[in-house]
Structures are given as structure tokens and as C-alpha cells.
Write a protein that holds these residues in place. Structure first.
Motif, PDB file in Angstrom:
ATOM      1  N   VAL A  73       7.576  -6.798  -2.289  1.00 59.24           N
ATOM      2  CA  VAL A  73       7.873  -5.835  -1.236  1.00 59.24           C
ATOM      3  C   VAL A  73       7.443  -4.431  -1.676  1.00 59.24           C
ATOM      4  O   VAL A  73       6.771  -3.702  -0.942  1.00 59.24           O
ATOM      5  CB  VAL A  73       9.378  -5.853  -0.884  1.00 59.24           C
ATOM      6  CG1 VAL A  73       9.716  -4.699   0.038  1.00 59.24           C
ATOM      7  CG2 VAL A  73       9.740  -7.177  -0.234  1.00 59.24           C
ATOM      8  N   ALA A  74       7.798  -4.091  -2.916  1.00 61.19           N
ATOM      9  CA  ALA A  74       7.436  -2.766  -3.425  1.00 61.19           C
ATOM     10  C   ALA A  74       5.918  -2.629  -3.506  1.00 61.19           C
ATOM     11  O   ALA A  74       5.342  -1.594  -3.171  1.00 61.19           O
ATOM     12  CB  ALA A  74       8.058  -2.544  -4.799  1.00 61.19           C
ATOM     13  N   ARG A  75       5.291  -3.709  -3.919  1.00 59.74           N
ATOM     14  CA  ARG A  75       3.832  -3.741  -4.029  1.00 59.74           C
ATOM     15  C   ARG A  75       3.214  -3.426  -2.672  1.00 59.74           C
ATOM     16  O   ARG A  75       2.199  -2.746  -2.563  1.00 59.74           O
ATOM     17  CB  ARG A  75       3.436  -5.140  -4.509  1.00 59.74           C
ATOM     18  CG  ARG A  75       1.981  -5.461  -4.586  1.00 59.74           C
ATOM     19  CD  ARG A  75       1.424  -4.956  -5.909  1.00 59.74           C
ATOM     20  NE  ARG A  75      -0.001  -5.266  -6.059  1.00 59.74           N
ATOM     21  CZ  ARG A  75      -0.943  -4.678  -5.361  1.00 59.74           C
ATOM     22  NH1 ARG A  75      -0.626  -3.790  -4.455  1.00 59.74           N
ATOM     23  NH2 ARG A  75      -2.213  -4.980  -5.568  1.00 59.74           N
ATOM     24  N   ARG A  76       3.867  -3.947  -1.620  1.00 58.42           N
ATOM     25  CA  ARG A  76       3.376  -3.768  -0.268  1.00 58.42           C
ATOM     26  C   ARG A  76       3.652  -2.358   0.246  1.00 58.42           C
ATOM     27  O   ARG A  76       2.808  -1.726   0.882  1.00 58.42           O
ATOM     28  CB  ARG A  76       4.086  -4.808   0.613  1.00 58.42           C
ATOM     29  CG  ARG A  76       3.525  -5.059   1.966  1.00 58.42           C
ATOM     30  CD  ARG A  76       2.052  -5.302   1.929  1.00 58.42           C
ATOM     31  NE  ARG A  76       1.615  -6.455   1.174  1.00 58.42           N
ATOM     32  CZ  ARG A  76       1.532  -7.671   1.655  1.00 58.42           C
ATOM     33  NH1 ARG A  76       1.941  -7.917   2.867  1.00 58.42           N
ATOM     34  NH2 ARG A  76       1.055  -8.649   0.925  1.00 58.42           N
ATOM     35  N   LEU A  77       4.837  -1.862  -0.050  1.00 58.80           N
ATOM     36  CA  LEU A  77       5.241  -0.565   0.489  1.00 58.80           C
ATOM     37  C   LEU A  77       4.550   0.586  -0.233  1.00 58.80           C
ATOM     38  O   LEU A  77       4.110   1.545   0.384  1.00 58.80           O
ATOM     39  CB  LEU A  77       6.757  -0.386   0.355  1.00 58.80           C
ATOM     40  CG  LEU A  77       7.618  -1.197   1.320  1.00 58.80           C
ATOM     41  CD1 LEU A  77       9.090  -0.901   1.064  1.00 58.80           C
ATOM     42  CD2 LEU A  77       7.263  -0.838   2.763  1.00 58.80           C
TER      43      LEU A  77
END
Ligand code: SF4
Ligand code: SF4
Ligand code: SF4
Lengths: 279, 454
Positions: free
Chosen positions: B406-410
Motif C-alpha cells: 500500500v505504501a509502495r503504491r501511495l
């Protein structure tokens, strides 16, 4: 540790529980740590029990005469009774070892309480100082401060510490047995309840320090020494050369002078206060 | 273009599956955690002789991954190794995520988790664990600061192009080229400074975690000066390996550039793995040559105990020998797929290393007959994690992995990678035209999918 230098320390006295100045300074150096400490105390996370330091003039110790020991293991039962330790928690244990092959066999057997090491590994590694070294040589645990990390168990060379996993002999909390608090530390922690200290803490033999009076002397000897029918366990002060065994009256130093006494794992340098006289 | 779209679609469905699996595991893990917190450590199979088990193994595993990742990032930001520059932001994110997981695991392992602040409230300066707790905090501050410095320019770009966190991006956007340039040069200096502060902290974080064990003279297998060093080296190996794997599967760099990066990372990783083997061999030689029963007992447990296969297959076989062969192989060492697998194998193998560090050393009790002295399940010899321990362990790893994606995406990691990639090729020489040409649309496509998915 705040070790008061007065002559008549009272075990029940509220020893200053917060950090002594030198530790404060260290915390200050660690800026963030100091801030966290402040947060911790504001949030009420700072918990500790009143600390008793014991008598500065004493160094309590044991001399266990293995020639007298008949391996009845009553000491372990007396210890269980006295401290009301739950299942899986053992303060004093009795160890038996066999070596060799028949017919050349040897057997060693000995009682192992906590060694109350002068240089105790447990208090050295404890991150919170919950395990601490008292002035009278006894190593005690402050259950309210202990976070239950179990580092001290890993570090103790004598396997003398137990984590209280929360087992009970009798499940029913209202059973009469469960309504009696353990007498250790002067019954300071009340009746046993799930999730409440000492459950979740590391526990150990305290030389039955709850049997001390307000001067830090024993009203009666430790349960294991008291109960030993072979009179094998001598308990008394090792500091004063004239001090006698509280159970049988022999001079402690004389006991040590006679037969080559030894201590367990001497090579580790923990300097135990428990001596053995060879069988 | 149709090809990319198809690939994107396929990628999306497999990604969806990944999310479902991770969320399911996380849900089970959260349930197991709730049981653990309501019942206490009674749900574990830990004993009085083995007070530290699976959770502590995972804790040192993640701390190692974190320290390794961070130290790798310093290769770039302190030692100026431009080759790795594109992997920098990911390495930092990885360092942060793994640190959080590690701290979470040791917290779960406490008998009284609510009192963890006591470590700071009552500082015991002679406890390595107390020092470590402070170091972990200092370390997380350094990583977060670095991450901010690395990601800000990329995030600022979103102020105009949209995407997740665009609102934040607007606040962070630069007024103009000039401001950005000035900020960048300042940021580079800060990065250098933070990296320099960070190196001793990272070494302290993981070497110190090794020292937690090494200073324990009651367990002869732990009690060696080599231990903190072994911790550091295997930390580097695991950090490098995870970075190799994650770069291989998630980087959107142009192909040639990506292969180059993955290959360099893979080589670095197996080099460190080889060093780790050397240290292991040295330790074993001394222990077995000396033949002191206590020392030998621990190693005997590791190599020939009930879990001998963890040592031979997981730690040495799959975790070291196979990856070394893969990376050295002429064909396998030049293809992203096998290199990614080699990385994953090392990451997996180090779990074996960590388990073998924590558990076997404790199996041999302080007195040989201690387990017979008391008849209770907490006094038995040996240790195997309970169902709850497994589920909590798996759950925490799943939650961590999911949060990472998720962090990678955000976070604007792709953009940051892209910026760094351009920067490093520019620094290396004239940029290959085709790389640039195929780089842009690919990045743009990545952008579209990254905006829509979550
Ligand atoms: S025997 Fe173990 S628990 Fe007792 S004082 Fe020594 S190190 Fe501590
Ligand atoms: S378990 Fe308690 S007494 Fe033991 S080291 Fe941790 S905080 Fe100290
Ligand atoms: S001194 Fe007390 S606590 Fe220690 S072993 Fe004897 S009876 Fe148990």
C-alpha cells in the motif's frame, strides 16, 4: 539503584522509586529517551513497587551440605508452599544427575535455589531494572516494573528464574485456595488474577525475604532450610564472621572452613552466595 | 501499447489475488493476536528453558532486514555508489517497514506489553536491550527523515499530475525550478549527514541486537565475539536480497537499466552471503576443535538436532549455496527472473539463520537434568511454536507485506526511482536514447494503473 546508606533501613519504607540523578543525566543525554520518560510518567505508565533494600550489614547466604542430603526433595515442596508458586514456576528445584555406565555409575544430587549472585547476570541485563540487587545481597524482582521480556531468564546461568505463564492449580477463581495471596514480598501483590502481576512476570527465589523483620533480619529461616530433615541446608549471614546458621546454630564461616566448599559454575564469575559441601 | 495494457490487466488480477491472500492472512493473524492479548503468553509453547521462540526469531529477522536495507542505502547516499541509486528510495521504505515489524514483534512477545515504556522510564544502562530500544527509536527518526528528503521532489511532481497524496503534494510543491534546485542541493547535504549519523546507528541497531545474545554467558552458543558481526553480515545479506527481489518485481525502470540494477544488487548480496558462510565456518571450526561440551551441544542441536534440515536445507542449501550458484551462473546471472528468485531464497534462508540463532542455543538447559526436575509442560526439553505463535507470526508478516505494498503504491516511489535512474545514467555518461524513449511511456502507464487500483 538507590541504595540508602543508613544503618536501619526499613524493608517496608518507600525507597525512592524514580530515577536517581545520575540516571537522569544519562537520560538527558539521550534527549528522546528523556522525552519518552516524561510521556511515560504522564501517561501513568511509570509503575513500580515499593523497593526494600534489606540490611547493608548482612549478606545472606546458604551452605548446603550434600553429605547430609537424603534427596527427599522436601525443600522444593516447602518452597512451593511458602511462596504459593503456580504450576510451571519453580524457585528451588532439586537436580539429580547420573553419569557413567553400569557398574561404574556415579550419581550427584543437589538442591538449587537462586544463587543470589554477587554479580548477578539477571539484574545486569534487565532493561528496566525491575530485577535489582538489594543491599543484603538478595536479588529481587519488582513485579510492577517488570515488562516480562524474559531476558533475565535467558541470561541466568543457573536456570533459577521462571516466567509466570498464567497457569493455575485450580481454575475457579473463587476457590478458597485462590483467595489466599502468595506471601512473597509480604503479600504485596494480592490475590492471583489473570493478566495481573505476577502473572506475565519473571519470578525467582527471594531467599524468602518476606520472612525478614523491619531491621532486615529473619524472623524465621527460609522455608527450604527450615524444612530440611537432614539438616543439610544452612542459612545465615556470610558477612559477619561470627554469624550462625539460623536453623542449626553452626557458625557459617566455620562450616565453610572445614570441608572444601564449592560454588556452582564458579568459572562464570557470578559469585553465588550459595555454597555446597561435597558429598 | 496493447501489449502493455494486457500485461497491466494480468498484473492487476494477480495483484488482486495477492491482496486477498494477504488480507485473509492478516485477518487470521489479528484474531490470533486478540487471543494472545486476552489470554497472555500461556498460548505459546515457550518454556522456562526456552523463553524466547518464534516471535523473537522473527523480531531479529526483521531488525536485520531493516539494518541491512538501510546500510545498503548508505552506499548510495554516503558513498556515492551511483549504480544503486535507483534502489535507494525502496531500500529506505523497506528499512522503515521492517523496523516497524521488528519492534511490533518484540512488543507482542512481552509478558506485560502495556508497560513497554518502563524501558525508558527506568533506564538500566547495563542492559543491551535497553540501549537497543533507544537505538531503534533514534534509527526510525533517521530513516523517516531520509525518506522524506528522498521522496519530496517526486511527491512535489504530483501537485500537477494528480495521483494519491496529491493534496499533500501541493503543500510540498516547489515554487519553481530555482527553488527546487536549491532545495535539492541542501537535501543532498542533509542526506549525507543523516547517512553518516545513520551508519553507526544502523550498525548499533543490528550489531547491538546481536550483542543482546552475545553478552549472555549462560548460553555458550551465543557467547562469542563473532556474534554481533555475524548479525551485521547476515543483515546486509538479507537486506540486499530483499532489495534485489523487490526491485526485480516492482521496479518500473526500463528493462536494461533494471537488469543492470538487479544484477549489481544480486552480486553484492551473494558476496555478503559468502562472507557469512566464512564466518560460520570459522565459528564451527573453533567450537568443534575445542570440543567443550556446552559449546558443542548447541551446534549439535543446530546441525543434527530434530530440526537439522533447517540448517542444511534452509540456511546453507537454499539460503546460500543455491543463490550463489544462480548469481554466478552465466545465463541465470543475467536474467531478472532467476536473480529475483535468488534474492527471495536468501531472504527465506535468513529466516532459518535467525531461528537457528535463537532456539537451539536455549534447548540445552543450564543443567542437563533441569527438565526432569519439575513435571510440567513449561519444563519440558525442546521447543516447537504453538499454533497461536505461528498464526501471529504469519499474520504480522502478512500485515507488514500488505502495508508495504500500500505504501509502495501511495508514495511516489516510481517517480523517485525514475528521477534517480535518470540522474545515475546522466552521471554515468550520455544517456542511451532508447532507454529514455521507452522509459517515459512505461512510467506513464504505471502511473495510470497506480492511480486507479487502490
Ligand atoms: S542465580 Fe540467576 S536469578 Fe539468581 S541471582 Fe544469579 S543470575 Fe540472578
Ligand atoms: S522479564 Fe522483567 S525482570 Fe526479567 S529482564 Fe525483563 S523486565 Fe527485567
Ligand atoms: S529460600 Fe525460599 S524461595 Fe528460595 S528456594 Fe528456599 S524456600 Fe524457595
Amino acid at each position: 539503584m538507590a541504595r540508602e546508606e543508613n544503618d536501619t533501613p526499613t524493608p517496608q519504607a518507600d525507597a525512592e522509586p524514580s530515577s536517581p540523578p545520575d540516571r537522569r543525566k544519562l537520560l538527558g543525554l539521550l534527549g528522546g529517551g528523556a522525552a519518552l520518560a516524561a510521556v511515560a510518567s504522564l501517561g501513568g505508565c511509570k509503575t513500580t513497587s515499593p523497593r526494600a533494600e534489606g540490611a547493608q550489614t548482612r549478606r545472606w547466604g546458604m551452605v548446603i551440605d550434600l553429605k547430609r542430603c537424603i534427596a527427599c526433595k522436601a525443600c522444593t515442596i516447602a518452597c512451593k508452599n511458602e511462596n504459593k508458586t503456580p504450576p510451571g514456576v519453580a524457585y528451588g528445584v532439586f537436580l539429580e544427575e547420573e553419569a557413567g555406565t553400569f557398574p561404574h555409575v556415579r550419581r550427584t544430587a543437589f538442591f538449587r535455589p537462586c544463587m543470589q549472585c554477587e554479580k548477578s547476570s539477571c539484574s545486569k541485563v534487565c532493561p528496566t531494572g525491575a530485577t535489582y540487587h538489594r543491599a543484603d545481597g538478595i536479588v529481587a524482582v519488582d513485579y510492577k516494573r517488570c515488562i516480562g521480556c524474559r531476558y533475565c531468564i535467558a541470561a541466568c546461568p543457573y536456570g533459577a528464574r521462571s516466567f509466570d505463564y498464567g497457569h493455575d492449580y485450580i481454575a475457579d477463581a473463587k476457590n478458597g485456595y485462590n483467595l489466599i495471596p502468595s506471601s512473597e514480598y509480604g503479600a504485596a501483590y494480592g490475590t492471583r488474577a489473570k493478566g495481573k502481576s505476577p502473572s506475565g512476570n519473571v519470578r525467582k527465589c527471594t531467599f524468602c525475604l518476606h520472612l525478614q523483620d523491619e531491621n532486615g533480619d529473619y524472623r524465621e529461616p527460609t522455608a527450604c532450610a527450615r524444612t530440611c530433615m537432614g539438616k543439610a541446608i544452612h542459612f545465615g549471614d556470610l558477612k559477619n564472621p561470627e554469624a550462625t546458621c539460623l536453623v542449626h546454630g553452626e557458625k557459617m564461616q566455620a562450616l565453610l572452613a572445614k570441608r572444601s566448599p564449592y560454588r556452582l559454575k564458579e568459572e562464570l564469575g557470578n559469585e553465588p552466595a550459595v555454597y555446597y559441601l561435597p558429598a | 501499447m496493447t501489449n502493455t495494457l494486457q500485461a497491466a490487466n494480468e498484473g492487476r488480477s494477480s495483484r488482486l489475488l495477492g491482496h486477498v491472500v494477504l488480507l485473509a492472512l492478516s485477518a487470521v493473524g489479528i484474531w490470533a493476536l486478540s487471543v494472545r492479548f486476552s489470554e497472555g503468553l500461556i498460548v505459546t509453547h515457550l518454556t522456562q528453558h526456552v523463553p524466547w521462540g518464534l516471535w523473537i526469531s522473527l523480531y531479529i529477522y526483521f531488525i536485520g532486514l531493516s539494518a541491512g536495507s538501510f546500510l545498503l542505502s548508505t552506499l548510495i547516499y554516503v558513498f556515492g555508489m551511483k549504480r544503486f541509486e535507483a534502489a535507494g528510495p525502496l531500500a529506505l521504505l523497506q528499512a522503515l517497514g521492517c523496523l516497524v515489524l521488528g519492534m511490533l514483534l518484540i512488543w507482542i512477545d512481552l509478558g506485560h506489553p502495556a508497560r513497554f515504556l518502563n524501558v525508558f522510564a527506568y533506564w538500566n544502562y547495563s542492559s543491551v536491550l535497553a540501549w537497543e530500544s533507544a537505538l531503534y527509536l533514534a534509527y526510525s527518526v533517521v530513516i523517516i527523515a531520509e525518506l522524506y528528503l528522498v521522496l519530496r521532489p517526486a511527491l512535489a511532481r504530483r501537485a500537477h499530475s494528480g495521483g494519491p497524496l496529491a493534496g499533500l503534494a501541493k503543500k510540498l510543491a516547489f515554487a519553481g525550478e530555482a527553488e527546487e534546485k536549491a532545495w535539492r542541493s541542501k537535501a543532498a547535504r542533509w542526506m549525507l549527514l543523516l547517512g553518516i549519523i545513520g551508519i553507526p546507528i544502523a550498525i548499533g541497531v543490528h550489531g547491538g541486537t546481536g550483542a543482546i545474545f552475545a553478552v549472555v554467558k549462560s548460553r555458550p552458543t551465543w557467547y562469542t565475539g563473532l556474534f554481533p558481526i555475524v548479525f551485521l553480515v547476515s543483515a546486509l545479506a538479507s537486506g540486499g536480497a530483499l532489495l534485489t527481489f523487490l526491485t526485480a518485481i516492482s521496479s518500473r525502470l526500463p528493462k536494461a537499466q533494471k537488469l543492470d540494477l538487479v544484477r549489481s544488487l544480486g552480486r553484492l548480496t551473494v558476496g555478503v552471503v559468502a562472507l557469512d558462510l566464512l564466518l560460520l565456518g570459522s565459528e564451527m571450526l573453533v567450537v568443534f576443535y575445542g570440543g567443550i561440551p556446552h559449546h558443542v551441544a548447541g551446534w549439535h542441536q543446530i546441525m543434527f538436532g530434530p530440526f537439522w534440515w533447517i540448517f542444511w536445507f534452509v540456511q546453507v542449501g537454499l539460503g546460500a549455496v543455491v543463490p550463489i550458484l544462480v548469481v554466478l551462473g552465466k545465463r541465470t546471472g543475467n536474467a531478472i527472473g532467476p536473480l529475483a528468485i535468488a534474492g527471495l531464497l536468501v531472504v527465506f534462508g535468513i529466516i532459518g539463520v535467525r531461528l537457528n540463532i535463537v532456539v537451539p542455543a536455549q534447548i540445552e538447559p543450564e543443567f542437563a537434568t533441569l527438565p526432569d526436575a519439575y513435571h510440567h509442560l513449561r519444563f519440558v526439553r525442546g521447543y516447537f511454536p504453538s499454533g497461536n505463535e505461528w498464526l501471529v507470526g504469519l499474520g504480522v508478516v502478512a500485515i507488514g507485506t500488505w502495508l508495504f505494498f500500500v505504501a509502495r503504491r501511495l508514495l511516489p516511489l516510481d517517480e523517485a526511482e525514475q528521477l534517480a535512474g535518470d540522474h545515475s545514467t546522466a552521471a554515468a555518461g550520455p544517456p542511451p536514447i532508447h532507454a529514455k524513449a521507452e522509459g517515459r511511456p512505461a512510467a506513464a502507464a504505471g502511473h495510470v494503473s497506480s492511480g486507479g487500483d487502490l
